[in-house]
Design an enzyme around this catalytic site. Structure first.
Site, PDB file in Angstrom:
ATOM      1  N   ASN A  13       2.457   3.852   2.430  1.00 16.88           N
ATOM      2  CA  ASN A  13       1.490   3.024   1.688  1.00 16.88           C
ATOM      3  C   ASN A  13       1.929   2.987   0.227  1.00 16.88           C
ATOM      4  OD1 ASN A  13      -0.736   1.822   0.511  1.00 16.88           O
ATOM      5  ND2 ASN A  13      -2.055   3.635   0.692  1.00 16.88           N
ATOM      6  N   LYS A  15       0.600   1.365  -2.158  1.00 16.29           N
ATOM      7  CA  LYS A  15      -0.520   1.155  -3.111  1.00 16.29           C
ATOM      8  C   LYS A  15      -0.098   0.089  -4.132  1.00 16.29           C
ATOM      9  CE  LYS A  15      -1.598   5.966  -2.437  1.00 16.29           C
ATOM     10  NZ  LYS A  15      -2.527   7.028  -2.731  1.00 16.29           N
ATOM     11  N   HIS A  99      -9.148   2.515   3.612  1.00 15.99           N
ATOM     12  CA  HIS A  99      -8.434   3.543   2.839  1.00 15.99           C
ATOM     13  C   HIS A  99      -9.398   4.154   1.818  1.00 15.99           C
ATOM     14  CE1 HIS A  99      -5.682   5.412  -0.017  1.00 15.99           C
ATOM     15  NE2 HIS A  99      -4.838   5.493   0.993  1.00 15.99           N
ATOM     16  N   GLU A 101      -9.167   4.938  -1.199  1.00 17.19           N
ATOM     17  CA  GLU A 101      -9.255   4.294  -2.521  1.00 17.19           C
ATOM     18  C   GLU A 101     -10.131   3.050  -2.449  1.00 17.19           C
ATOM     19  OE1 GLU A 101      -5.026   4.277  -3.198  1.00 17.19           O
ATOM     20  OE2 GLU A 101      -5.144   6.462  -3.287  1.00 17.19           O
ATOM     21  N   GLU A 171      -7.310  11.267   6.428  1.00 15.43           N
ATOM     22  CA  GLU A 171      -6.820  11.474   5.067  1.00 15.43           C
ATOM     23  C   GLU A 171      -7.913  12.144   4.231  1.00 15.43           C
ATOM     24  OE1 GLU A 171      -3.455   8.736   3.881  1.00 15.43           O
ATOM     25  OE2 GLU A 171      -5.249   7.539   3.689  1.00 15.43           O
ATOM     26  N   GLY A 177      -2.792  12.007  -3.134  1.00 15.67           N
ATOM     27  CA  GLY A 177      -2.224  11.869  -4.474  1.00 15.67           C
ATOM     28  C   GLY A 177      -2.445  13.077  -5.367  1.00 15.67           C
ATOM     29  N   SER A 217      -0.667  13.785   0.458  1.00  9.45           N
ATOM     30  CA  SER A 217       0.421  14.552  -0.158  1.00  9.45           C
ATOM     31  C   SER A 217       1.478  15.024   0.847  1.00  9.45           C
ATOM     32  CB  SER A 217      -0.144  15.729  -0.967  1.00  9.45           C
ATOM     33  OG  SER A 217      -0.947  15.231  -2.026  1.00  9.45           O
TER      34      SER A 217
HETATM   35  C1  PEP Z   1      -2.169   7.478   0.892  1.00  5.08           C
HETATM   36  O1  PEP Z   1      -1.959   6.605   0.081  1.00  5.08           O
HETATM   37  O2  PEP Z   1      -2.761   7.182   1.923  1.00  5.08           O
HETATM   38  C2  PEP Z   1      -1.713   8.848   0.628  1.00  5.08           C
HETATM   39  C3  PEP Z   1      -1.875   9.746   1.549  1.00  5.08           C
HETATM   40  O3  PEP Z   1      -1.132   9.098  -0.589  1.00  5.08           O
HETATM   41  P1  PEP Z   1      -0.273  10.406  -1.006  1.00  5.08           P
HETATM   42  O4  PEP Z   1       0.743  10.629   0.094  1.00  5.08           O
HETATM   43  O5  PEP Z   1       0.372  10.033  -2.310  1.00  5.08           O
HETATM   44  O6  PEP Z   1      -1.215  11.555  -1.110  1.00  5.08           O
END
Ligand code: PEP
Length: 256
Positions: A13, A15, A99, A101, A171, A177, A217
Site C-alpha cells: 500500500n 498510500k 483502511h 487511515e 491491521e 506506520g 510495520s
Molecule cells: C498499511 O498501510 O496498511 C501499513 C500496514 O503500513 P505500514 O506497513 O507502514 O505500517
C-alpha cells in the site's frame, strides 16, 4: 512452493507516497522479479492518479494493481470520490476497503462498508477489507469486539459465493506506520478470531477460501516470522513497499 491452505498474498500500500516516475520504476523492478508468480500473489495499491500508468506497466505480469479506496455509487454528486467502475476502467483489479487511515483520519463510517464491499464485488474488483483495533481498544480488552463489529458491517451484503474473491487484512492501528509490530501471538489470536467469525457468517467451506493478511510495520526482518504463523496468509505492507530493496525480500520471505 509452499504447502499452505491458501496462496500467500503480499500486498503493498503506497498510500500518498512516491511520484509517477518512481512508481513505474518500482513496478518494472518487481514485475521483472516475479516471473510467472505462480506460488504467491502480489499486488500494489496505488494513488488513483497513477493507476492507469501503473496498470499499463504491470500488464502481462501476475502483478495485481488496485485502488486505495472506493465509493459505492456508480455516479452522482460525490465530489472527490471514485466509482468502482472508474477503478476498473483504468486497469485496477482490486481495492482496499476500510483502511484504518480512511476510518480514523477521514472518519469513514462503518455503515458505508457493506455498500463499498458489495459495489466492489459487483464490478469484479477484489477487495481487501481492513479491520483493526486502536491501542486504547486493545488496552481495554475490546479487540475481539471491535474486529467483530467491523466484520459485521463489511460483510453484511457478502454472499457465500463471493468468498473466494475476498481478502481480510488485520491491521492493528497502533502498529501501522509506527515501527511497532504485533507479536506473532497477537496476530495469531486476532486472525483466529476473524476466521471463526467468517466461518460463522459464511460456513467453513467458504470461510476457508478467504485469506487473512497481517499489516502493521512489516519489514524484511519480520516477514518470515509473521508468515510462519499458520493463521497468517499474507502481508499488507505500507512503508516497506515503497522500495524494491525492502519490498522484494518481503515478497521472497521464504527464500533467504
Ligand atoms: C498499511 O498501510 O496498511 C501499513 C500496514 O503500513 P505500514 O506497513 O507502514 O505500517
Amino acid at each position: 512452493m509452499t504447502n499452505r491452505a491458501r496462496k500467500p498474498y503480499i500486498a503493498g500500500n503506497w498510500k500518498m507516497n512516491l511520484d509517477r516516475a518512481h512508481s513505474l520504476d518500482l513496478v518494472k523492478t518487481v514485475k521483472g522479479r516475479l516471473g510467472d508468480g505462480g506460488d504467491r500473489e502480489v499486488g500494489f495499491f496505488v494513488p488513483s492518479i497513477y493507476l492507469a500508468d501503473v496498470s499499463a506497466v504491470a500488464q502481462g505480469s501476475p502483478l495485481g494493481v488496485g485502488g486505495q479506496n472506493v465509493w459505492y455509487e456508480d455516479s452522482g454528486a460525490c465530489t472527490g470520490e471514485l466509482a468502482p467502475r472508474m477503478l476498473r476502467e483504468v486497469g485496477a483489479d482490486r481495492v482496499l476497503i476500510g483502511h484504518s487511515e480512511r476510518r480514523h483520519l477521514f472518519r469513514e463510517l462503518d455503515e458505508w462498508m457493506a455498500k463499498k464491499m458489495r459495489a466492489a464485488l459487483d464490478v469484479d474488483l477484489l477487495p481487501i477489507y481492513c479491520v483493526g483495533e486502536t491501542l486504547d481498544e486493545r488496552k481495554g480488552n475490546k479487540t475481539d469486539r471491535v474486529l467483530k463489529k467491523q466484520l459485521e458491517s463489511g460483510f453484511e451484503r457478502v454472499k457465500v459465493e463471493d468468498a473466494h474473491r475476498i481478502t481480510v487484512a488485520y491491521e492493528p492501528v497502533w502498529a501501522i506506520g509506527t515501527g511497532e509490530t504485533a507479536t506473532t501471538d497477537q496476530a495469531d489470536q486476532a486472525h483466529r478470531t476473524i476466521r471463526k467469525w467468517l466461518a460463522g457468517k459464511l460456513g467453513d467451506e467458504a470461510a476457508n477460501l478467504i485469506r487473512i493478511l497481517y499489516g502493521g510495520s512489516v519489514k524484511p526482518d519480520n516477514a518470515k516470522e509473521l508468515m510462519a504463523v499458520e493463521s497468517v496468509d499474507g502481508l499488507l505492507v505500507g512503508g516497506a513497499s515503497l522500495k524494491a530493496e525492502t519490498f522484494l525480500p518481503i515478497i521472497e520471505y521464504d527464500k533467504n
